[in-house]
Enzyme design. Structure first.
Site, PDB file in Angstrom:
ATOM      1  N   CYS A   1     118.913  34.444 107.932  1.00 48.32           N
ATOM      2  CA  CYS A   1     120.316  34.159 107.631  1.00 48.32           C
ATOM      3  C   CYS A   1     120.915  33.249 108.693  1.00 48.32           C
ATOM      4  CB  CYS A   1     121.111  35.452 107.497  1.00 48.32           C
ATOM      5  SG  CYS A   1     121.252  36.405 109.028  1.00 48.32           S
TER       6      CYS A   1
ATOM      7  N   GLU B   1     114.485  40.731 111.334  1.00 49.67           N
ATOM      8  CA  GLU B   1     114.047  39.895 112.445  1.00 49.67           C
ATOM      9  C   GLU B   1     114.452  40.507 113.787  1.00 49.67           C
ATOM     10  OE1 GLU B   1     115.335  36.905 109.185  1.00 49.67           O
ATOM     11  OE2 GLU B   1     115.673  39.014 109.732  1.00 49.67           O
TER      12      GLU B   1
ATOM     13  N   PRO C   1     117.651  55.738  73.258  1.00 53.20           N
ATOM     14  CA  PRO C   1     117.312  54.492  72.556  1.00 53.20           C
ATOM     15  C   PRO C   1     118.516  53.651  72.158  1.00 53.20           C
ATOM     16  CG  PRO C   1     116.892  56.427  71.174  1.00 53.20           C
ATOM     17  CD  PRO C   1     117.150  56.929  72.543  1.00 53.20           C
TER      18      PRO C   1
ATOM     19  N   TRP D   1     108.429  69.020  77.873  1.00 51.68           N
ATOM     20  CA  TRP D   1     108.325  67.762  78.597  1.00 51.68           C
ATOM     21  C   TRP D   1     107.251  66.927  77.920  1.00 51.68           C
ATOM     22  CZ3 TRP D   1     112.070  66.749  81.824  1.00 51.68           C
ATOM     23  CH2 TRP D   1     112.725  67.791  82.487  1.00 51.68           C
TER      24      TRP D   1
END
Length: 353
Positions: free
Chosen positions: A70, A47, A287, A164
């Site tokens: 705030c 702001e 995993p 990859w």
């Protein structure tokens, strides 16, 4: 408000432990007078930037803000008072501030005679500020689990080779995720298999995240590991009863945390990171580590990069997550699907969230 949300996103990765916030100020005739976003923790709020840009044109105008202004004085003054002093006649915000120290801005504005509207594009703005909102509401960092896999769900071939699976474009996009996160986390399996670096590359001006490596038994991390260089700060986590590994000259911090049957206790780890100011974690481990986080109910977002590749064998993206029957499956809501080069990036959030 959509413009304010887009502005807020510019602060991702640089405002923690504060929220990302965007603001657009219209003048009395409805024309854009000023824009701003929260750029860094301790700096002026959105702001303040927008009002400074608007100047006298803010008087009698409307401010659109992604988060309730705030109402407290910290390292900066209250934005509610800044809006009052600027003479705006109306404030529209998306998400109410859940922080008990800062909430109440809307009431202060109304008491000053300013019209206030709340809830505009709340879901969209909340998604952009998910990390901070999660940290305030749950008292722990927001966790994004990122993985890359083949179309049949394999993260490596049967011989464990994985470089990859996905494209260069997807790998570059992962650096964006890192740059938006306070911490990047891997476990001992990834340490041994990949010797990851985990720092952000290719993004100018990025704030480097904290690199967090879990080495429960202090057997996987060596003094020459890439994650111990000076490109970014590093935290090494070992079990409570384990002697910390010698890391001469690395500059890494070492912490001992309690363990459970799966390794470092997820709750204790997230509490430690939260205490260190971490509000968002990018889980890049394998995993097994992902399974422990899913089992603990500590995954808030899933980002999967799927390559148009088939392997037929090799490790799956997710190991044991404590799910033994289909009725216990963790159901997800897909929030985005995007082509990244030849790959598909799928973003989803658990329905329970």
């Amino acid at each position: 408000m959509r413009r304010a949300i887009a502005l807020a996103a510019r602060g991702l990765g640089s405002t923690s432990p504060n929220p990302v916030v965007g603001c657009v100020v219209l003048d009395a005739s409805g024309e854009t007078a000023g824009e701003g976003f929260h750029q860094r923790a301790g700096g002026p709020h959105a702001e303040v930037h927008a009002l400074a840009a608007a100047g006298d044109r803010a008087r009698g105008g409307t401010a659109y803000v992604t988060l309730e202004p705030c109402n407290h004085t910290g390292r900066t003054g209250p934005c509610s008072q800044a809006l009052i002093d600027a003479g705006v006649s109306r404030v529209v915000y998306a998400v109410g501030d859940p922080n008990p120290q800062a909430t109440g801005g809307a009431d202060t504005l109304r008491a000053a005679g300013i019209a206030v509207t709340s809830g505009v594009l709340a879901e969209e703005a909340g998604a952009g500020n998910a990390a901070w909102l999660t940290s305030v509401r749950l008292g722990r960092p927001h966790v994004t689990w990122k993985y890359a896999a083949t179309l049949d769900g394999r993260t490596a071939a049967a011989d464990r080779t994985s470089r990859w699976i996905t494209s260069a474009e997807s790998r570059a996009d992962v650096h964006r995720l890192r740059a938006e996160s306070d911490a990047v986390l891997v476990g001992s399996g990834t340490l041994r298999a990949d010797d990851p670096h985990l720092a952000v590359r290719g993004i100018e001006g990025a704030t480097q995240p904290l690199r967090v490596v879990l080495d429960t038994h202090a057997r996987s991390l060596t003094p020459t590991a890439r994650v111990l260089d000076d490109a970014a700060p590093t935290l090494v986590v070992v079990g409570k009863a384990v002697t910390a590994p010698p890391l001469p000259g690395s500059g890494a911090d070492v912490v001992r945390l309690p363990c459970d049957d799966a390794g470092i206790a997820v709750g204790a780890l997230l509490a430690e990171l939260y205490a260190r100011g971490v509000r968002s974690v990018l889980l890049e481990g394998g995993p097994t580590l992902a399974g422990s986080f899913v089992a603990a109910g500590a995954v808030d977002r899933v980002v999967g990069y799927l390559a148009p590749v088939l392997l037929g064998a090799g490790p799956a993206a997710l190991a044991d997550a404590g799910i033994t029957t289909i009725t216990d499956a963790l159901r997800l809501d897909i929030t985005e699907t995007v082509r990244i080069g030849p790959d598909l990036r799928i973003t989803a959030t658990p329905k329970e969230r």
